[in-house]
Structure formats: structure tokens, C-alpha cells
Scaffold this active site. Structure first.
Site, PDB file in Angstrom:
ATOM      1  N   GLY A 180       0.735  -1.323  -0.099  1.00  0.00           N
ATOM      2  CA  GLY A 180       0.549   0.137  -0.032  1.00  0.00           C
ATOM      3  C   GLY A 180       0.598   1.000  -0.116  1.00  0.00           C
ATOM      4  O   GLY A 180       1.700   1.214   0.541  1.00  0.00           O
ATOM      5  N   HIS A 222      -1.462   1.879   9.188  1.00  0.00           N
ATOM      6  CA  HIS A 222      -0.131   2.447   9.054  1.00  0.00           C
ATOM      7  C   HIS A 222      -0.627   3.713   7.447  1.00  0.00           C
ATOM      8  O   HIS A 222       0.036   4.588   7.600  1.00  0.00           O
ATOM      9  CB  HIS A 222       0.758   0.743   8.121  1.00  0.00           C
ATOM     10  CG  HIS A 222       2.388   1.472   7.752  1.00  0.00           C
ATOM     11  ND1 HIS A 222       3.684   1.538   9.226  1.00  0.00           N
ATOM     12  CD2 HIS A 222       2.384   2.395   6.549  1.00  0.00           C
ATOM     13  CE1 HIS A 222       4.648   1.631   7.646  1.00  0.00           C
ATOM     14  NE2 HIS A 222       3.872   2.536   6.932  1.00  0.00           N
ATOM     15  N   GLU A 223      -0.983   3.494   6.313  1.00  0.00           N
ATOM     16  CA  GLU A 223      -1.275   4.628   5.149  1.00  0.00           C
ATOM     17  C   GLU A 223      -1.980   5.437   5.798  1.00  0.00           C
ATOM     18  O   GLU A 223      -1.218   6.499   5.164  1.00  0.00           O
ATOM     19  CB  GLU A 223      -1.195   3.296   4.367  1.00  0.00           C
ATOM     20  CG  GLU A 223      -0.442   2.553   3.703  1.00  0.00           C
ATOM     21  CD  GLU A 223       0.780   2.648   3.559  1.00  0.00           C
ATOM     22  OE1 GLU A 223       1.345   3.921   3.375  1.00  0.00           O
ATOM     23  OE2 GLU A 223       1.782   1.980   3.258  1.00  0.00           O
ATOM     24  N   HIS A 226       0.284   7.955   7.291  1.00  0.00           N
ATOM     25  CA  HIS A 226       0.909   8.872   6.449  1.00  0.00           C
ATOM     26  C   HIS A 226       0.649   9.618   5.906  1.00  0.00           C
ATOM     27  O   HIS A 226       0.622  10.864   6.064  1.00  0.00           O
ATOM     28  CB  HIS A 226       1.701   7.668   5.102  1.00  0.00           C
ATOM     29  CG  HIS A 226       2.526   6.844   5.923  1.00  0.00           C
ATOM     30  ND1 HIS A 226       3.930   7.834   6.561  1.00  0.00           N
ATOM     31  CD2 HIS A 226       3.117   5.584   5.076  1.00  0.00           C
ATOM     32  CE1 HIS A 226       4.572   6.586   6.927  1.00  0.00           C
ATOM     33  NE2 HIS A 226       4.724   5.184   6.060  1.00  0.00           N
ATOM     34  N   HIS A 232       7.526   7.381   9.112  1.00  0.00           N
ATOM     35  CA  HIS A 232       8.207   5.688   9.637  1.00  0.00           C
ATOM     36  C   HIS A 232       9.098   6.237  10.806  1.00  0.00           C
ATOM     37  O   HIS A 232       9.662   7.192  10.540  1.00  0.00           O
ATOM     38  CB  HIS A 232       9.046   5.781   8.265  1.00  0.00           C
ATOM     39  CG  HIS A 232       7.999   4.785   7.302  1.00  0.00           C
ATOM     40  ND1 HIS A 232       8.580   5.005   6.720  1.00  0.00           N
ATOM     41  CD2 HIS A 232       7.009   4.090   7.044  1.00  0.00           C
ATOM     42  CE1 HIS A 232       7.194   4.167   5.404  1.00  0.00           C
ATOM     43  NE2 HIS A 232       6.654   3.420   6.268  1.00  0.00           N
ATOM     44  N   ASP A 250      11.188  10.866  12.124  1.00  0.00           N
ATOM     45  CA  ASP A 250       9.761  11.056  12.687  1.00  0.00           C
ATOM     46  C   ASP A 250       8.843  12.197  12.889  1.00  0.00           C
ATOM     47  O   ASP A 250       7.579  12.649  13.334  1.00  0.00           O
ATOM     48  CB  ASP A 250       9.408   9.865  12.617  1.00  0.00           C
ATOM     49  CG  ASP A 250       9.867   9.485  14.481  1.00  0.00           C
ATOM     50  OD1 ASP A 250       9.965  10.613  15.542  1.00  0.00           O
ATOM     51  OD2 ASP A 250       8.222   8.205  14.586  1.00  0.00           O
ATOM     52  N   VAL A 252       8.110  13.032  16.311  1.00  0.00           N
ATOM     53  CA  VAL A 252       7.711  12.648  17.565  1.00  0.00           C
ATOM     54  C   VAL A 252       9.024  11.923  18.772  1.00  0.00           C
ATOM     55  O   VAL A 252       8.898  11.192  18.456  1.00  0.00           O
ATOM     56  CB  VAL A 252       6.399  11.134  16.618  1.00  0.00           C
ATOM     57  CG1 VAL A 252       5.998  10.807  18.444  1.00  0.00           C
ATOM     58  CG2 VAL A 252       5.692  12.261  15.164  1.00  0.00           C
ATOM     59  N   THR A 255       8.319   8.676  19.847  1.00  0.00           N
ATOM     60  CA  THR A 255       9.207   7.194  19.746  1.00  0.00           C
ATOM     61  C   THR A 255      10.109   7.214  19.728  1.00  0.00           C
ATOM     62  O   THR A 255      11.009   8.002  19.046  1.00  0.00           O
ATOM     63  CB  THR A 255       7.926   7.038  18.224  1.00  0.00           C
ATOM     64  OG1 THR A 255       9.129   8.519  17.512  1.00  0.00           O
ATOM     65  CG2 THR A 255       7.020   7.180  17.801  1.00  0.00           C
TER      66      THR A 255
END
Length: 423
Positions: A180, A222-223, A226, A232, A250, A252, A255
Site C-alpha cells: 500500500g 499504517h498508510e 502517513h 516511519h 519521524d 515525534v 517514539t
């Protein structure tokens, strides 16, 4: 014999590595992002206030259209699988997924209920009833590389206005063997295409858990991440393992920086500078393999930082703000969980927002005979504050802070709603 076995092993290893590295076609964007090709949107400081104004029953509702692009019987999934895939993404974005309990203790306190629900459209842009599902039989297949001529072929074949509907394309196949890919939000990202192509493309066998599905349906989760602005988690590997958590990788900070991996080795710790920048970690943390934006097989969570980033991006773009507005939910038939005809009791034909309010109270109703309808509003002492015909907006900017009761009387029924004025 040994040479033949070694050759076969090397071929299989190369093929496996290739398929894994291109599991998510959005990876094509990553190198472009790192070169500065994405004019990153500045998230407004008051994004939470903007989001709260758009919430319905405590969450963001996104009207959705699913386009099934098949060729004959290849990729032609049934309604049960379509709805099952919708179930998976809604559970993942509300943290009601059955495997949420598998999040390690280290990350449980930052695992987030994003508070987003995707609902199939019940009305098209002309106000006509729809299932929110479009079926098209064609032999074309998309390509995940944004500069490839086939990148947006299925998207231009069928798409609904992006300021009214979130588009998901389920296809029989994607070139280069990926599962995807998505387009990041914002027309300033010319490399990804215009708003009309915003959304996600997912292979049919990666959607849901039944029918033709061969996985747990997490490709779509997941997509969609995005498409709402997430990168990622392992993007930091190309930025010196994170450097500064809020400006590299990323972007963030809860994470932990990590490198690309596929298995679920819970002892994995591929980066050691986790505490740089405004990090949530004061120690060298293990990798967050459970994250939906990783490539690992044990995905079960978004982080609070990722939630804030997604909601921040939603609040940043007028296109998405209109998409989630109550007016648009009403126009697309997604205001109620069971669709436009879900009027099973008195309360469901009257909706007021925002609540609390300080300037205007907006009123949405399913009353057909507005000429014979009236609104009366009382304060907590029983004093009548307002009386008039049914209107879609009442100014309350001069009213005192407190609790009020709106009483709607129609030719057939009556109902009462409570709301707060906060000056």
C-alpha cells in the site's frame, strides 16, 4: 550441490529483502522528504481547540468512500471484507484493537486512543443515497513511485471531493509488489499530487482479515497514518539515529529513534541517543516495535505524540477541517453512527454544537415542517431566555455563563437539549 543450495539461499534472501524494503510504497517519499522536498506544515499552537470544535460525541468523524478497483474476479472483494477492513482501522484508531493489551509496560502510558472514526458516506455530493462503496472493473494497476506515469491512474479514474470524503482505493495489485501507499496531506507537497489524490491505496489482500485478506489488515492503518502526517518511526536512522527528536526522524519525541527492522525481538535497541531534544525519555529506551508506523509484525499502538501530530495536521488544512465539520457530516449522512436514517428516538433528530459555546449555537435538525416548529430556551432557574422559530444559528455572545435548556417543538414531537455557555 553446496553451491546450488547457497545460490538458492542468496536468491531467496535478496527477494525477501526487496519485498520487505518496499512493503510500504510511501517509503518512496522518504528520501524526497530528507532532501527538503516537503514544505512541512506548521501545526498551530491552538490545534487542540480547533479539533475540539469538530468533535462529535468526543471523537473526530471522517466521512469515507471506498473504491474497489478489480479486474474480473481478481481483487473483487465482497461487502463483508470491506466492512471488516473498516472495523480494523476504526479499532486501531480508537485503541480498541484486541491486541492492544500486548503493548509492553514501557510504552503503555503513551499508547493513545487517537479518537478518529471512519464512517462510510450515506449521501453523495448531490444529496443522493449511497453505500459509500464504489466498484470499478479495470485492468490498470497503480505504481507507488510519485514520478511514475501510473502513480495516480486509479485515483483519477475515481475519486470524490476530498473536502467532503476521505478516499480509500482498494486495488487488485500495486506495481513493485508493495502492499500500500499514501499521500501526505497538503497541496504544497507537489511531489505527492493535488488534494484530489489525497488518501491511501491498499492491495485487496491487505484489507481486513477475511475474504481475500492474507494479513491482519494493518497496512491500511499504517498508510492512513502517513496520510495524516506521520512518518516511519525508523526514518531517524538516516538522521544519525534521531539527532534531535522534534526536528529529525519521524519528528515525534515519544517514539524512540530506531533503525529499520521486521521481526519482534523485544530486546532490540538500535539507537542510543533517545534523550536528545524534548524527548519523553531520559534513558536509552528499547525500540518501539509495537508502533503502527514501523515495519514490525507486532504492531498494536499509536503514541500520544503521533496522535497530537495527526490532529495537528487535521487542524492545519482547510480541506480537512471542512471534511470533519458537523455541516459536512450532516451533508454526507455520517453524523449518526447508523447513517442518515438513524432517527430512533427524539434526541436523534436534533443536534446542537459547539457545546460548550461562547458566540453562536448551531442547530441541525431533521424537521421537515420548519414553519410549524419553534425553539424555546430556558436557564437553570426556568426563566425563558429565547423564543423564536427554528433557525440554524442563535447568537449567545451576550448571555451569562451557565447551563441552558433548548426545547424544540414540532407539529409531531418535541425534544430538549442541554448546553453550556462559557464566556
Amino acid at each position: 550441490m553446496k553451491f546450488s543450495f547457497l545460490l538458492i539461499f542468496l536468491i531467496l534472501t535478496i527477494q525477501l529483502s526487496f519485498s520487505q524494503n518496499f512493503k510500504c510504497g510511501t517509503a518512496y517519499y522518504d528520501s524526497f522528504i530528507e532532501r527538503g522536498g516537503y514544505d512541512k506544515k506548521t501545526i498551530p499552537n491552538n490545534f487542540q481547540e480547533i479539533i475540539n470544535r469538530s468533535k462529535v460525541e468526543g471523537k473526530i468523524i471522517i466521512p469515507t468512500v471506498i473504491h474497489v478497483i478489480h479486474y474480473g474476479t481478481y481483487g473483487d472483494i465482497d461487502t463483508n471484507q470491506i466492512l471488516d477492513g473498516l472495523r480494523v482501522i476504526n479499532e486501531d484508531f480508537s485503541r480498541t484493537n484486541i491486541d492492544s493489551g500486548e503493548t509492553r509496560d514501557l510504552f503503555k502510558n503513551i499508547a493513545a486512543d487517537v479518537g478518529i472514526e471512519f464512517r462510510l458516506a450515506q449521501l453523495d455530493s448531490n444529496g443522493n443515497p449511497t453505500s459509500g462503496i464504489v466498484i470499478i472493473d479495470t485492468n490498470i494497476t497503480p505504481h507507488p513511485e510519485p514520478v511514475d506515469e501510473d502513480f495516480d491512474n486509479v485515483k483519477f479514474l475515481t475519486h470524490w471531493p476530498p473536502d467532503q470524503y476521505y478516499n480509500i482505493w482498494i486495488v487488485r495489485n500495486i506495481q513493485d509488489g508493495v502492499n500500500g501507499y499514501a499521500q501526505y496531506p497538503g497541496t504544497d507537497f507537489d511531489y505527492g499530487g493535488p488534494w484530489n489524490t489525497w488518501g491511501v491505496i491498499v492491495r485487496h489482500n491487505q484489507w481486513g482479515t477475511i475474504g481475500t485478506a492474507t494479513d491482519e489488515g494493518r497496512t491500511a492503518t499504517h498508510e492512513i497514518g502517513h496520510s495524516l502526517g506521520l512518518y516511519h518511526t525508523f526514518l531517524s536512522a538516516s538522521a544519525n539515529c534521531g539527532a534531535e527528536c522534534d526536528t529529525t526522524g519521524d519528528e515525534v519525541c515519544d517514539t524512540p529513534p530506531c533503525k529499520l527492522s521486521f521481526n519482534c525481538s523485544y530486546s532490540s535497541n538500535t539507537c542510543s541517543n533517545d534523550s536528545l531534544g524534548p524527548s519523553a525519555y531520559t534513558f536509552d529506551s528499547l525500540d518501539q516495535l509495537e508502533n503502527f508506523m514501523s515495519y514490525n509484525d507486532c504492531q498494536n499502538m499509536f503514541s500520544q505524540g503521533q496522535k497530537d501530530r495527526m490532529l495537528g495536521y487535521i487542524a492545519s488544512f482547510p480541506t480537512i477541517q471542512n471534511l470533519i465539520s458537523t455541516d459536512n457530516l450532516f451533508a454526507t449522512g455520517t453524523l449518526y453512527p447508523n447513517g442518515v436514517n438513524a432517527k430512533t428516538n427524539q434526541d436523534e433528530y436534533l443536534y446542537i454544537y459547539p457545546n460548550p459555546t461562547s458566540n453562536y449555537l448551531n442547530i441541525i435538525s431533521h424537521v421537515s415542517d420548519t414553519e410549524k416548529s419553534a425553539i424555546n430556551i430556558f436557564d437553570v432557574t426556568g426563566k425563558q431566555i429565547y423564543s423564536g422559530p427554528l433557525d440554524n444559528k442563535i447568537e449567545v455572545s451576550t448571555w451569562s455563563t451557565g447551563l441552558y435548556f433548548l426545547h424544540l417543538i414540532t407539529s409531531q414531537n418535541s425534544t430538549t437539549k442541554r448546553f453550556l455557555v462559557a464566556q
